[in-house]
Write a protein that holds these residues in place. Sequence first.
Motif, short mmCIF file in Angstrom:
data_model
loop_
_atom_site.label_atom_id
_atom_site.label_comp_id
_atom_site.label_asym_id
_atom_site.label_seq_id
_atom_site.Cartn_x
_atom_site.Cartn_y
_atom_site.Cartn_z
N THR A 1 41.24 75.50 7.56
CA THR A 1 40.35 76.63 7.76
C THR A 1 39.19 76.23 8.67
O THR A 1 38.94 75.05 8.89
N VAL A 2 38.51 77.25 9.16
CA VAL A 2 37.30 77.02 9.95
C VAL A 2 36.18 77.84 9.32
O VAL A 2 36.39 78.97 8.89
N LYS B 1 32.83 74.16 11.21
CA LYS B 1 33.41 73.07 10.43
C LYS B 1 34.90 73.35 10.22
O LYS B 1 35.28 74.43 9.78
N LEU B 2 35.71 72.37 10.54
CA LEU B 2 37.14 72.43 10.26
C LEU B 2 37.36 71.82 8.88
O LEU B 2 36.82 70.75 8.58
N ILE C 1 39.78 68.54 20.92
CA ILE C 1 40.75 68.64 19.83
C ILE C 1 40.28 69.63 18.79
O ILE C 1 41.02 70.51 18.36
N GLY C 2 39.01 69.51 18.37
CA GLY C 2 38.46 70.42 17.37
C GLY C 2 38.47 71.87 17.84
O GLY C 2 38.81 72.79 17.09
N HIS C 3 38.11 72.08 19.09
CA HIS C 3 38.10 73.43 19.67
C HIS C 3 39.51 74.00 19.73
O HIS C 3 39.74 75.17 19.44
N PHE C 4 40.48 73.16 20.13
CA PHE C 4 41.87 73.58 20.18
C PHE C 4 42.35 74.02 18.79
O PHE C 4 43.00 75.06 18.66
N LEU C 5 42.02 73.25 17.78
CA LEU C 5 42.40 73.62 16.41
C LEU C 5 41.74 74.94 16.01
O LEU C 5 42.39 75.81 15.44
N ARG C 6 40.47 75.09 16.33
CA ARG C 6 39.73 76.29 15.95
C ARG C 6 40.23 77.54 16.66
O ARG C 6 40.40 78.60 16.05
#
Length: 160
Positions: free
Chosen positions: A21-22, A31-32, A130-135
């Motif tokens: 989740t974000v 926050k991931l 990476i975090g942005h891609f996941l979000r």
Amino acid sequence: MITDMIKKHDEPALRRLIDVTVRYDVGHAFKLEFHFELNQFFDNSVLTKKYFLRSSIDQNDPFAYEGHEVKSCQGCDIDWKDKMNLTVKTNNNTPVESFFNFFNSPQTSINNEDDDEYEEAKALQADYKIGHFLRIRVIPKAVLYFTGDIVDKYGDEDKD
């Protein structure tokens, strides 16, 4: 991008992943959260990575503003069970590549040499990518990834 981070020894722990989740915080932070069921590797039920973004315009150079940029990030400590740490070799604690290294924050050095600052900024940008891609790409389409219905435009196109 993500598949390159996942190593064979990570797979048993990642099979215990039940949700990603974000959460959005004030001040352009997000926050991931990686939710895990009970497992043999670590005691945490949730592993987190938080990104803090800068969105203000530099008054000395207002035309240089290109949107939000990452200011810093904060990973979480993983409470590894005895001899189950996937980020180090068990026999000598030598670091190894692992998806779970993602939860470490990029290191910042005490001496602020220009080269060090540049390398730190590069590491932070790579981590944020990476975090942005996941979000933006993975979490909103998680069901499609899970069911295999998503079309990966970067993958093999002849795989039908």
